[in-house]
Scaffold this motif. Structure first.
Motif, PDB file in Angstrom:
ATOM      1  N   TRP B  23     -10.079   5.856   2.457  1.00  0.00           N
ATOM      2  CA  TRP B  23     -10.102   4.391   2.526  1.00  0.00           C
ATOM      3  C   TRP B  23     -10.515   3.689   1.239  1.00  0.00           C
ATOM      4  O   TRP B  23     -10.317   2.477   1.102  1.00  0.00           O
ATOM      5  CB  TRP B  23     -11.014   3.958   3.677  1.00  0.00           C
ATOM      6  N   ARG B  24     -11.109   4.418   0.297  1.00  0.00           N
ATOM      7  CA  ARG B  24     -11.611   3.783  -0.912  1.00  0.00           C
ATOM      8  C   ARG B  24     -10.550   2.932  -1.604  1.00  0.00           C
ATOM      9  O   ARG B  24     -10.774   1.761  -1.904  1.00  0.00           O
ATOM     10  CB  ARG B  24     -12.160   4.856  -1.867  1.00  0.00           C
ATOM     11  N   ILE B  25      -9.407   3.527  -1.866  1.00  0.00           N
ATOM     12  CA  ILE B  25      -8.351   2.815  -2.588  1.00  0.00           C
ATOM     13  C   ILE B  25      -7.808   1.618  -1.789  1.00  0.00           C
ATOM     14  O   ILE B  25      -7.703   0.514  -2.329  1.00  0.00           O
ATOM     15  CB  ILE B  25      -7.223   3.786  -3.003  1.00  0.00           C
ATOM     16  N   PRO B  26      -7.505   1.800  -0.499  1.00  0.00           N
ATOM     17  CA  PRO B  26      -7.086   0.626   0.271  1.00  0.00           C
ATOM     18  C   PRO B  26      -8.119  -0.505   0.280  1.00  0.00           C
ATOM     19  O   PRO B  26      -7.743  -1.676   0.216  1.00  0.00           O
ATOM     20  CB  PRO B  26      -6.873   1.192   1.679  1.00  0.00           C
ATOM     21  N   VAL B  27      -9.408  -0.154   0.321  1.00  0.00           N
ATOM     22  CA  VAL B  27     -10.437  -1.201   0.320  1.00  0.00           C
ATOM     23  C   VAL B  27     -10.472  -1.918  -1.021  1.00  0.00           C
ATOM     24  O   VAL B  27     -10.510  -3.155  -1.086  1.00  0.00           O
ATOM     25  CB  VAL B  27     -11.828  -0.617   0.664  1.00  0.00           C
ATOM     26  N   SER B  30      -7.585  -4.206  -1.164  1.00  0.00           N
ATOM     27  CA  SER B  30      -7.779  -5.393  -0.331  1.00  0.00           C
ATOM     28  C   SER B  30      -8.669  -6.412  -1.033  1.00  0.00           C
ATOM     29  O   SER B  30      -8.365  -7.608  -1.061  1.00  0.00           O
ATOM     30  CB  SER B  30      -8.382  -5.001   1.014  1.00  0.00           C
ATOM     31  N   LEU B  31      -9.776  -5.929  -1.599  1.00  0.00           N
ATOM     32  CA  LEU B  31     -10.689  -6.825  -2.325  1.00  0.00           C
ATOM     33  C   LEU B  31      -9.979  -7.487  -3.497  1.00  0.00           C
ATOM     34  O   LEU B  31     -10.126  -8.690  -3.726  1.00  0.00           O
ATOM     35  CB  LEU B  31     -11.897  -6.034  -2.829  1.00  0.00           C
ATOM     36  N   CYS B  32      -9.196  -6.697  -4.232  1.00  0.00           N
ATOM     37  CA  CYS B  32      -8.496  -7.243  -5.391  1.00  0.00           C
ATOM     38  C   CYS B  32      -7.389  -8.203  -4.977  1.00  0.00           C
ATOM     39  O   CYS B  32      -6.919  -9.006  -5.775  1.00  0.00           O
ATOM     40  CB  CYS B  32      -7.951  -6.124  -6.268  1.00  0.00           C
ATOM     41  N   ASN B  33      -6.989  -8.126  -3.721  1.00  0.00           N
ATOM     42  CA  ASN B  33      -6.000  -9.071  -3.214  1.00  0.00           C
ATOM     43  C   ASN B  33      -6.649 -10.354  -2.707  1.00  0.00           C
ATOM     44  O   ASN B  33      -5.978 -11.214  -2.148  1.00  0.00           O
ATOM     45  CB  ASN B  33      -5.181  -8.439  -2.087  1.00  0.00           C
ATOM     46  N   GLY B  34      -7.962 -10.427  -2.850  1.00  0.00           N
ATOM     47  CA  GLY B  34      -8.608 -11.697  -2.524  1.00  0.00           C
ATOM     48  C   GLY B  34      -9.317 -11.737  -1.181  1.00  0.00           C
ATOM     49  O   GLY B  34      -9.905 -12.751  -0.823  1.00  0.00           O
ATOM     50  N   ASN B  35      -9.273 -10.650  -0.436  1.00  0.00           N
ATOM     51  CA  ASN B  35      -9.995 -10.651   0.833  1.00  0.00           C
ATOM     52  C   ASN B  35     -11.493 -10.531   0.562  1.00  0.00           C
ATOM     53  O   ASN B  35     -11.917  -9.740  -0.275  1.00  0.00           O
ATOM     54  CB  ASN B  35      -9.509  -9.507   1.714  1.00  0.00           C
ATOM     55  N   SER B  44      -6.991  -6.523   7.154  1.00  0.00           N
ATOM     56  CA  SER B  44      -5.979  -6.302   6.110  1.00  0.00           C
ATOM     57  C   SER B  44      -5.639  -4.828   5.943  1.00  0.00           C
ATOM     58  O   SER B  44      -4.695  -4.481   5.236  1.00  0.00           O
ATOM     59  CB  SER B  44      -6.466  -6.867   4.774  1.00  0.00           C
ATOM     60  N   ILE B  45      -6.434  -3.972   6.577  1.00  0.00           N
ATOM     61  CA  ILE B  45      -6.184  -2.534   6.478  1.00  0.00           C
ATOM     62  C   ILE B  45      -6.019  -1.944   7.869  1.00  0.00           C
ATOM     63  O   ILE B  45      -6.967  -1.403   8.439  1.00  0.00           O
ATOM     64  CB  ILE B  45      -7.344  -1.817   5.750  1.00  0.00           C
ATOM     65  N   PRO B  46      -4.830  -2.026   8.432  1.00  0.00           N
ATOM     66  CA  PRO B  46      -4.613  -1.531   9.793  1.00  0.00           C
ATOM     67  C   PRO B  46      -4.997  -0.064   9.897  1.00  0.00           C
ATOM     68  O   PRO B  46      -4.647   0.728   9.025  1.00  0.00           O
ATOM     69  CB  PRO B  46      -3.105  -1.716   9.999  1.00  0.00           C
TER      70      PRO B  46
END
Lengths: 111, 111
Positions: B23-27, B30-35, B44-46
């Motif tokens: 999950w590290r990379i997806p998280v 997500s953060l870098c996408n503004g969440n 944002s991470i189903p």
DNA sequence: TTAACTGGTATACTCAATGATACTGGTTAC
DNA sequence: GTAACCAGTATCATTGAGTATACCAGTTAA
């Protein structure tokens, strides 16, 4: 043109899945560095066991990442070759090496 | 200037270790996408569970990848922000998205 | 008042990935 | 003859990463 975050996430997760375990990337890297023989690859990745390398190479052969050739000299010799497809990981690996290098410098500086 | 394969492998493995789990990379993405909000990131991470996201964000805070801010309005709201350091994964993530995308096309074409 | 949101914690469980160790059968060098 | 190389296979043990599920206290909207 809008960025599709769901699509990006899916692509990202596909890649992560494909990369899979602990050894896939180091093995690809070793092959791309020109290592061809089983023991040669094994030695180039300190810490990997014969068992893990064997498993990894088999899976990679199934996934068309590697071509295995048996030469019928005595003793039989075996060669592993990265496919073109395997080499498409080049950019990712390069970026990972760069990140790791910068990270090490960063740690050293802040220690 | 010679390439030092052992050093490259070490950098590579450091990066892989840092990226760690599923999950590290997806998280990070997500953060870098503004969440910013917990449930927002979660949605944002189903597939990610509350527990895993919680664990991930805590570790990332310890590793200075994320800044956690509690705002004292009622109800209390919490914001997660990617640090500059977190953003250094940008290139790796970009390359991974590209690879995954190309891979999907490749699969579709050859099916 | 009931449901649904916020930001999480607690507990139990499972299984697949990895590690450890030993072994095989053949070959070559000392 | 024995030690070391090649290319692996077989078996067993472990462990921790991830899943499932339930729960908490507070707030808001219908």
């Amino acid at each position: 043109m809008k960025r599709d975050q769901a699509e990006e996430l899916k692509s990202l997760q596909d890649t992560l899945y494909f990369i899979g375990g602990k050894w896939r990337i180091p093995v690809i890297n070793s092959l791309c560095n020109g290592n061809r023989r089983f023991r040669e690859i094994e030695r180039s990745i300190p810490g990997i066991t014969t068992r893990m390398l064997s498993k990894e190479l088999k899976e990679m052969e199934m996934n068309k990442l590697v071509k295995r050739t048996v030469y019928d000299d005595t003793p039989v010799s075996v060669e592993y070759e990265p496919t073109e497809y395997c080499r498409t990981f080049g950019n990712i690996i390069m970026e990972m090496i760069n990140w790791g290098r910068d990270h090490r410098k960063f740690i050293q500086k802040n220690k």
